[in-house]
Motif scaffolding. Structure first.
Motif, PDB file in Angstrom:
ATOM      1  N   GLU A  18      -6.362   5.642   6.248  1.00 59.31           N
ATOM      2  CA  GLU A  18      -5.468   6.445   5.257  1.00 59.31           C
ATOM      3  C   GLU A  18      -5.858   7.643   4.989  1.00 59.31           C
ATOM      4  O   GLU A  18      -5.370   7.605   4.349  1.00 59.31           O
ATOM      5  N   GLY A  77      -5.018   2.488  -2.167  1.00 61.04           N
ATOM      6  CA  GLY A  77      -4.926   0.808  -3.087  1.00 61.04           C
ATOM      7  C   GLY A  77      -5.698   0.442  -2.287  1.00 61.04           C
ATOM      8  O   GLY A  77      -5.532  -0.695  -2.326  1.00 61.04           O
ATOM      9  N   ARG A 107       1.447  -1.184  -0.062  1.00 63.07           N
ATOM     10  CA  ARG A 107      -0.245   0.470  -0.188  1.00 63.07           C
ATOM     11  C   ARG A 107       1.505   1.231   0.171  1.00 63.07           C
ATOM     12  O   ARG A 107       0.207   1.731  -0.595  1.00 63.07           O
TER      13      ARG A 107
END
Length: 412
Positions: free
Chosen positions: A204, A126, A10
């Motif tokens: 994230e 990702g 990621r």
């Protein structure tokens, strides 16, 4: 796949995508090639071990996948010939950090805000299409179509993988910060579903904002946004409590009732240091002001020690910069805390008269909940209970709805 490998993939995915787009162009095809490279790594690394230079490995595989995709496009034979001049060469890891350029591309002004968010989560974050669809409360097919259309729009707009110029840098960076802010907010209080917080989205958003801050370490609003996220996320563990009867049943805990020993002190220190570092060096922007408000909350050892007059002033300042309904309602709460609930109700009445917060479908739920709380404090339990129930019917989040109905039930 081990957590280490998953985290590594990621982290490296945006750099690999940036290398391919910078070399070949063709954002959509490059994104597909990166996904193929990530799939290959997920299948081989757990058993064979992570290579010494994982980024170079991924870029090399991505180059080969890109060549295959270009060969499949009959209309691009000239580009194919150029791209396949030496398809077996090992592509070196780029020395340039492509994070900022990639974020800017995903937040291109030709795209709607919804498409910018989805494409950022897909290409830079990702996340899988299924994960993004879940975050937006839609189907994987619908989200896949939305992402594909976003890529097509970029192609039609002639978007290039180039760093921003001095003339448009601030505008483009502002678009990126807005997208990251939206991702974090959706994760921190999910609009729908049985969980109050979507940790995958908040994590994230913080990771991508750290990436942006690394590219622009002296940008005051980028720094303010990262500080805001860290200071806000520090309270996450204390925002819910488990039911004594059901370990899967979470209840919302309001700020004044949270166990502050559960707040993340390391995140608070980092966030406070960030906002202190930029506070007096530049004119304060919206993210810096919100981070400053979060820092005031974090500095109070108990709810009673909170400097509510200072928070009320900061919200007034913020309202002048961003006169939005959420900011106005937050100022109402701060004024009520600082100067009494009657003063807060008077301000809310004035704002409703001038801005119709109680009629706007996007703000009506929060307005009802705020008014209910103030009515409760001023000695009108019947009116408060009615408005708590009305607010509960306007939210799609199950944890928040249960909290509001519980408040109404306690009042009769």
């Amino acid at each position: 796949m081990t957590p280490h490998v998953e985290h590594l993939l990621r982290t490296e995915a945006p750099q690999v995508l940036g290398a391919l787009v910078r070399r070949f162009g063709h954002f959509a095809l490059a994104e597909d090639a990166v996904q193929e490279a990530l799939l290959a790594a997920s299948q081989t690394w757990p058993a064979g071990g992570v290579p010494d230079n994982p980024r170079s490995w991924l870029i090399r595989i991505g180059y080969h996948k890109m060549v295959d995709l270009l060969r499949a496009e009959q209309a691009r034979r000239r580009r194919e010939h150029h791209a396949t001049a030496d398809p077996t060469s090992h592509a070196p890891a780029p020395e340039t950090d492509d994070s900022l350029t990639l974020l800017l591309l995903c937040c291109h002004p030709a795209l709607s805000t919804t498409s910018q968010v989805a494409l950022t989560l897909r290409a830079v974050g990702g996340l899988t299409t299924a994960e993004i669809a879940h975050a937006h409360g839609t189907t994987e097919t619908t989200m896949g179509t939305r992402i594909s259309r976003a890529k097509q729009q970029l192609a039609r707009a002639g978007a290039r993988f180039t760093p921003p110029t001095d003339t448009d840098r601030d505008t483009r960076v502002a678009a990126v910060t807005q997208v990251l802010y939206l991702i974090f907010n959706e994760g921190y209080t999910a609009t729908t579903g049985g969980e109050l917080t979507r940790v995958d989205l908040t994590a994230e958003a913080i990771r991508l904002t750290r990436m942006l801050h690394a590219s622009l370490p002296h940008h005051p609003e980028v720094t303010g946004l990262l500080a805001l996220m860290l200071l806000t996320d520090a309270r996450r563990a204390a925002r819910t409590s488990l039911s004594e009867r059901d370990e899967q049943d979470y209840h919302l805990v309001p700020l004044d009732e949270q166990d502050r020993s559960r707040w993340g002190r390391q995140l608070i220190r980092e966030g406070t240091d960030l906002i202190d570092g930029v506070w007096n060096r530049h004119p304060a922007g919206p993210y810096q002001l919100q981070a400053a408000i979060a820092a005031v909350h974090a500095a109070a050892a108990t709810p009673q020690q909170t400097d509510w007059p200072q928070i009320a002033v900061l919200y007034l300042w913020l309202e002048r910069l961003t006169p939005t309904a959420p900011v106005r309602l937050s100022r109402v709460v701060a004024v009520a805390k600082a100067y009494g609930p009657a003063r807060g109700l008077a301000l809310l009445d004035d704002l409703n008269h001038r801005h119709h917060l109680d009629r706007d479908p996007l703000t009506r739920q929060r307005e009802r909940a705020v008014r209910a709380h103030l009515l409760q404090l001023t000695g009108d339990p019947t009116g408060a209970a009615r408005l708590y129930r009305e607010a509960a019917g306007l939210t799609g989040n199950h944890v928040e709805r249960r909290y509001l109905l519980d408040r109404a039930g306690r009042l009769g």
